[in-house]
Write a protein that holds these residues in place. Structure first.
Motif, PDB file in Angstrom:
ATOM      1  N   GLY A  95     139.989  67.344  38.599  1.00 28.75           N
ATOM      2  CA  GLY A  95     139.655  66.326  37.601  1.00 28.75           C
ATOM      3  C   GLY A  95     138.435  66.738  36.800  1.00 28.75           C
ATOM      4  O   GLY A  95     138.019  67.907  36.817  1.00 28.75           O
ATOM      5  N   GLU A  96     137.870  65.739  36.122  1.00 31.08           N
ATOM      6  CA  GLU A  96     136.779  66.034  35.174  1.00 31.08           C
ATOM      7  C   GLU A  96     135.411  66.024  35.859  1.00 31.08           C
ATOM      8  O   GLU A  96     134.759  67.063  35.979  1.00 31.08           O
ATOM      9  N   ALA A  97     134.992  64.859  36.292  1.00 29.43           N
ATOM     10  CA  ALA A  97     133.638  64.713  36.837  1.00 29.43           C
ATOM     11  C   ALA A  97     133.578  63.410  37.618  1.00 29.43           C
ATOM     12  O   ALA A  97     134.359  62.491  37.345  1.00 29.43           O
ATOM     13  N   PRO A  98     132.647  63.305  38.554  1.00 21.12           N
ATOM     14  CA  PRO A  98     132.522  62.042  39.276  1.00 21.12           C
ATOM     15  C   PRO A  98     132.129  60.911  38.325  1.00 21.12           C
ATOM     16  O   PRO A  98     131.354  61.120  37.390  1.00 21.12           O
ATOM     17  N   GLY A  99     132.672  59.718  38.566  1.00 19.08           N
ATOM     18  CA  GLY A  99     132.220  58.516  37.871  1.00 19.08           C
ATOM     19  C   GLY A  99     131.249  57.772  38.791  1.00 19.08           C
ATOM     20  O   GLY A  99     130.788  58.322  39.802  1.00 19.08           O
ATOM     21  N   GLU A 102     132.471  57.458  42.454  1.00 26.64           N
ATOM     22  CA  GLU A 102     132.481  58.756  43.145  1.00 26.64           C
ATOM     23  C   GLU A 102     131.052  59.213  43.446  1.00 26.64           C
ATOM     24  O   GLU A 102     130.782  59.785  44.494  1.00 26.64           O
ATOM     25  N   PRO A 108     135.677  62.484  45.279  1.00 22.34           N
ATOM     26  CA  PRO A 108     136.331  62.373  43.965  1.00 22.34           C
ATOM     27  C   PRO A 108     137.430  61.317  43.964  1.00 22.34           C
ATOM     28  O   PRO A 108     138.071  61.065  44.987  1.00 22.34           O
ATOM     29  N   PHE A 109     137.633  60.733  42.805  1.00 24.57           N
ATOM     30  CA  PHE A 109     138.769  59.833  42.570  1.00 24.57           C
ATOM     31  C   PHE A 109     138.874  58.713  43.611  1.00 24.57           C
ATOM     32  O   PHE A 109     139.881  58.595  44.305  1.00 24.57           O
ATOM     33  N   ASN A 136     136.556  68.340  41.217  1.00 20.25           N
ATOM     34  CA  ASN A 136     136.287  68.135  39.793  1.00 20.25           C
ATOM     35  C   ASN A 136     135.674  69.390  39.190  1.00 20.25           C
ATOM     36  O   ASN A 136     135.092  70.209  39.905  1.00 20.25           O
ATOM     37  N   HIS A 210     145.258  62.688  32.613  1.00 15.12           N
ATOM     38  CA  HIS A 210     144.294  62.153  33.573  1.00 15.12           C
ATOM     39  C   HIS A 210     144.714  60.724  33.949  1.00 15.12           C
ATOM     40  O   HIS A 210     145.118  59.958  33.076  1.00 15.12           O
TER      41      HIS A 210
HETATM   42  N1  URA Z   1     137.693  60.978  37.088  1.00 12.23           N
HETATM   43  C1  URA Z   1     137.630  62.282  37.421  1.00 12.23           C
HETATM   44  O1  URA Z   1     138.005  63.145  36.642  1.00 12.23           O
HETATM   45  N2  URA Z   1     137.176  62.609  38.621  1.00 12.23           N
HETATM   46  C2  URA Z   1     136.783  61.711  39.508  1.00 12.23           C
HETATM   47  O2  URA Z   1     136.374  62.106  40.589  1.00 12.23           O
HETATM   48  C3  URA Z   1     136.857  60.360  39.152  1.00 12.23           C
HETATM   49  C4  URA Z   1     137.315  60.005  37.938  1.00 12.23           C
END
Ligand code: URA
Length: 246
Positions: A95-99, A102, A108-109, A136, A210
């Protein structure tokens, strides 16, 4: 085919100290001195150099990610988010990055998008933690969930590269435009990247939407389903071509 990391960073203008060989240095027969990756903006003194990350074993890699100070994001995050799942998995989801969730939970996610990701995995017979690893591109949360900056990607990619080299998944699935474009070093739209098998670090790579995008655009879930079917079929082919050792 993706370019080697050094080449990708050069294209991004982020390879430290790199510039085309000037006529002057050519005349002197001198190569420009590559500076260390620690010159990345926001990188704290003492941060783990990229060259060291490439040699870490899994426990040391996890520790380095959690404590990372290689870009300015470390100032605002709660913790570096390593990833979750089976470190010998055939499947690697990126994925992209922690929100915010997370960042708080260190996994993650785990928010709404994560619930949809789990449902997407279940639709092709997969379960978080079982033969699947989830990571991520960025390990630290960007403030207010803003888009990651190129220098943050450059600082963080060595971690993902090491994760891939240690896990050796059979197949990578990149979720969303940002992960896809960061790995493939392209600005091609995700709609044109999905539906074909790419490659990243020698591993087949597929692209899909996503889950957070799908929550906002449920009409595209049908396309994501096509992508998941392609992923399942591709994995089937890869497994039959090289069955796991008994
Ligand atoms: N979206 C992401 O790309 N990664 C995460 O860990 C949470 C949301």
């Amino acid at each position: 085919m993706s370019l080697p990391r050094e080449e990708r960073l050069k294209v991004l203008g982020l390879w430290p100290g790199w510039r085309p060989r000037s006529t002057r240095s050519l005349a002197r027969g001198v190569e420009p001195e590559p500076r260390e990756a620690e010159t990345i903006i926001g990188c704290a003194e003492g941060a783990t150099p990229a060259g060291d990350i490439a040699n870490l074993d899994w426990p040391a890699l996890e520790q380095a990610i959690r404590a990372c100070t290689r870009c300015e994001l470390h100032r605002g995050r709660t913790q570096g988010v390593v990833g979750v799942g089976d470190i010998h998995a055939d499947w690697l989801i990126i994925g992209e990055a922690p929100g915010a969730d997370e960042d708080r939970m260190g996994e993650p996610f785990v928010g709404q998008a994560g619930k949809l990701l789990d449902a997407m995995l279940a639709a092709i017979g997969l379960k978080r933690g079982e033969n699947v690893y989830i990571a991520n591109v960025l390990k630290s949360r960007p403030p207010r969930n803003r888009d990651p900056k190129p220098e943050e990607v450059a600082a963080c990619l060595p971690y993902l590269e090491r994760q891939i080299d240690l896990i050796r998944p059979r197949l990578i699935v990149a979720m969303g435009r940002f992960a896809a474009q960061s790995l493939l070093l392209t600005d091609t739209a995700i709609g044109r990247l999905r539906g074909q098998v790419h490659e990243y670090r020698g591993v087949p790579l597929l692209i899909t939407y996503h889950p957070a995008y799908l929550l906002r655009n449920p009409a595209d879930k049908a396309k994501a389903w096509e992508d998941l079917l392609l992923a399942r079929a591709t994995m089937g082919r890869l497994q039959s071509a090289a069955p796991a050792a008994p």
